[in-house]
Every structure is written in structure tokens, then in C-alpha cells.
Design a protein around this motif. Structure first.
Motif, PDB file in Angstrom:
ATOM      1  N   THR A  22     136.050   2.304-109.441  1.00 57.26           N
ATOM      2  CA  THR A  22     135.512   3.747-110.091  1.00 57.26           C
ATOM      3  C   THR A  22     134.275   4.175-109.358  1.00 57.26           C
ATOM      4  OG1 THR A  22     134.556   3.281-111.872  1.00 57.26           O
ATOM      5  CG2 THR A  22     136.956   2.951-111.826  1.00 57.26           C
ATOM      6  N   THR A  23     134.273   5.512-109.656  1.00 57.27           N
ATOM      7  CA  THR A  23     132.975   6.186-109.247  1.00 57.27           C
ATOM      8  C   THR A  23     131.969   5.535-110.113  1.00 57.27           C
ATOM      9  OG1 THR A  23     134.149   8.258-109.124  1.00 57.27           O
ATOM     10  CG2 THR A  23     131.685   8.442-109.399  1.00 57.27           C
ATOM     11  N   GLY A  24     131.975   5.244-111.240  1.00 60.12           N
ATOM     12  CA  GLY A  24     130.881   4.606-111.843  1.00 60.12           C
ATOM     13  C   GLY A  24     130.641   3.324-111.377  1.00 60.12           C
ATOM     14  N   GLU A  28     127.251   1.579-110.205  1.00 63.64           N
ATOM     15  CA  GLU A  28     126.785   0.334-110.763  1.00 63.64           C
ATOM     16  C   GLU A  28     126.497  -0.848-109.553  1.00 63.64           C
ATOM     17  OE1 GLU A  28     125.772  -0.564-113.719  1.00 63.64           O
ATOM     18  OE2 GLU A  28     126.168   1.312-114.649  1.00 63.64           O
ATOM     19  N   LEU A  29     127.338  -0.748-108.599  1.00 64.57           N
ATOM     20  CA  LEU A  29     127.097  -1.730-107.516  1.00 64.57           C
ATOM     21  C   LEU A  29     125.904  -1.535-106.797  1.00 64.57           C
ATOM     22  CD1 LEU A  29     128.112  -3.744-105.051  1.00 64.57           C
ATOM     23  CD2 LEU A  29     129.423  -1.858-104.279  1.00 64.57           C
ATOM     24  N   VAL A  30     125.671  -0.241-106.436  1.00 65.55           N
ATOM     25  CA  VAL A  30     124.508   0.021-105.739  1.00 65.55           C
ATOM     26  C   VAL A  30     123.056  -0.070-106.575  1.00 65.55           C
ATOM     27  CG1 VAL A  30     125.459   1.415-103.794  1.00 65.55           C
ATOM     28  CG2 VAL A  30     124.480   2.719-105.974  1.00 65.55           C
ATOM     29  N   GLN A  31     123.430   0.050-107.891  1.00 64.20           N
ATOM     30  CA  GLN A  31     122.300   0.005-108.831  1.00 64.20           C
ATOM     31  C   GLN A  31     121.909  -1.626-108.967  1.00 64.20           C
ATOM     32  OE1 GLN A  31     123.312   2.208-112.266  1.00 64.20           O
ATOM     33  NE2 GLN A  31     122.819   4.146-111.210  1.00 64.20           N
ATOM     34  N   ASP A  32     122.782  -2.413-108.668  1.00 70.83           N
ATOM     35  CA  ASP A  32     122.387  -3.900-108.890  1.00 70.83           C
ATOM     36  C   ASP A  32     121.406  -4.180-107.660  1.00 70.83           C
ATOM     37  OD1 ASP A  32     123.304  -6.141-110.484  1.00 70.83           O
ATOM     38  OD2 ASP A  32     124.252  -6.983-108.556  1.00 70.83           O
ATOM     39  N   TYR A  33     121.708  -3.357-106.619  1.00 73.01           N
ATOM     40  CA  TYR A  33     120.571  -3.777-105.490  1.00 73.01           C
ATOM     41  C   TYR A  33     119.324  -2.895-105.553  1.00 73.01           C
ATOM     42  CZ  TYR A  33     124.227  -6.629-103.135  1.00 73.01           C
ATOM     43  OH  TYR A  33     125.115  -7.427-102.996  1.00 73.01           O
ATOM     44  N   GLU A  61     134.552  -6.177-112.355  1.00 76.84           N
ATOM     45  CA  GLU A  61     133.235  -6.453-112.995  1.00 76.84           C
ATOM     46  C   GLU A  61     132.414  -5.365-113.312  1.00 76.84           C
ATOM     47  OE1 GLU A  61     131.347  -9.967-111.710  1.00 76.84           O
ATOM     48  OE2 GLU A  61     133.229 -11.075-111.697  1.00 76.84           O
ATOM     49  N   PHE A  62     132.144  -4.351-111.977  1.00 70.99           N
ATOM     50  CA  PHE A  62     131.183  -3.540-111.879  1.00 70.99           C
ATOM     51  C   PHE A  62     131.966  -2.259-112.714  1.00 70.99           C
ATOM     52  CE2 PHE A  62     129.077  -5.602-108.266  1.00 70.99           C
ATOM     53  CZ  PHE A  62     127.716  -5.650-108.688  1.00 70.99           C
ATOM     54  N   ASN A  63     133.139  -1.894-112.561  1.00 75.69           N
ATOM     55  CA  ASN A  63     133.859  -0.864-113.410  1.00 75.69           C
ATOM     56  C   ASN A  63     133.624  -1.121-115.189  1.00 75.69           C
ATOM     57  OD1 ASN A  63     134.769   0.160-111.097  1.00 75.69           O
ATOM     58  ND2 ASN A  63     136.861  -0.596-111.127  1.00 75.69           N
ATOM     59  N   ARG A  64     133.714  -2.611-115.333  1.00 78.14           N
ATOM     60  CA  ARG A  64     133.640  -2.986-116.756  1.00 78.14           C
ATOM     61  C   ARG A  64     132.352  -2.314-117.206  1.00 78.14           C
ATOM     62  NH1 ARG A  64     136.378  -6.875-117.191  1.00 78.14           N
ATOM     63  NH2 ARG A  64     135.063  -8.357-116.148  1.00 78.14           N
TER      64      ARG A  64
END
Length: 106
Positions: A22-24, A28-33, A61-64
């Protein structure tokens, strides 16, 4: 540090969407980096982020995580006003661009 090109950003979004993000979830994925948004991703981290974007289990996982995360002001500990910048008022923009342009010039 050089950031990714618009074409790379589009490719990242396309791969992530194709794998269920999802967009969120992408944010979350890029924020993890350590990035606030996909447009800030460095060229050095790009391929690794794309590799994770291809992972459908990671997408879940990132969507959740995106659905349960706290608002960005709580996550970063500051607001736009505290940083000395403001966001455009979308209502003002729709009702009359002149007010918005005046606001941006201040």
C-alpha cells in the motif's frame, strides 16, 4: 549523497504495488532505511530497497506496520511549524489560488 531519479522512483513504486504494498507500506519500507519518503532514497540503498519491495511477505509486514504506526509528528517528535515551515492549505488552494500564493510568499 545522490538521490534516485524519477524513473527509479517510478520503478520502485511499480514493483512495490505489484507485490502488494500500500502507499503507507512503501513509506514504512523506506522509513525502515532512514528516509522520510521514497524521493529521498539514495542511489546506494536503491537496489536493496527494491529487493525488499519484491518480497510479498515483507509487503504484508510493512502494510500492517503502516496501519498501526503513530502519526508522523509523534514518530519524528516535531511539527512543520517547529521546523519553521508550513504546509499549503488545500481548502484555500481550491477556493482561491491568490490566498495560497500570498501565503507561500510570506
Amino acid at each position: 549523497m545522490a538521490t534516485i531519479t524519477d524513473a527509479q522512483k517510478g520503478r520502485l513504486w511499480g514493483i512495490a504495488r505489484d507485490n502488494g504494498y500500500t502507499t503507507g507500506g512503501v513509506f514504512e519500507l523506506v522509513q525502515d532505511y532512514g528516509y522520510d519518503a521514497p524521493k529521498e532514497v539514495s542511489r546506494e540503498d536503491y537496489e536493496e530497497i527494491v529487493r525488499v519491495a519484491r518480497d510479498k511477505v515483507a509487503a504484508e509486514e510493512f502494510n500492517r506496520k503502516a496501519n498501526t504506526s503513530t502519526p508522523s509528528t509523534e514518530r519524528h517528535g516535531r511539527t512543520c511549524e517547529e521546523e519553521g515551515r508550513s504546509l499549503p492549505n488545500r481548502r484555500t488552494e481550491r477556493e482561491g489560488g491568490r490566498q495560497l500564493r500570498d501565503h507561500r510568499m510570506k
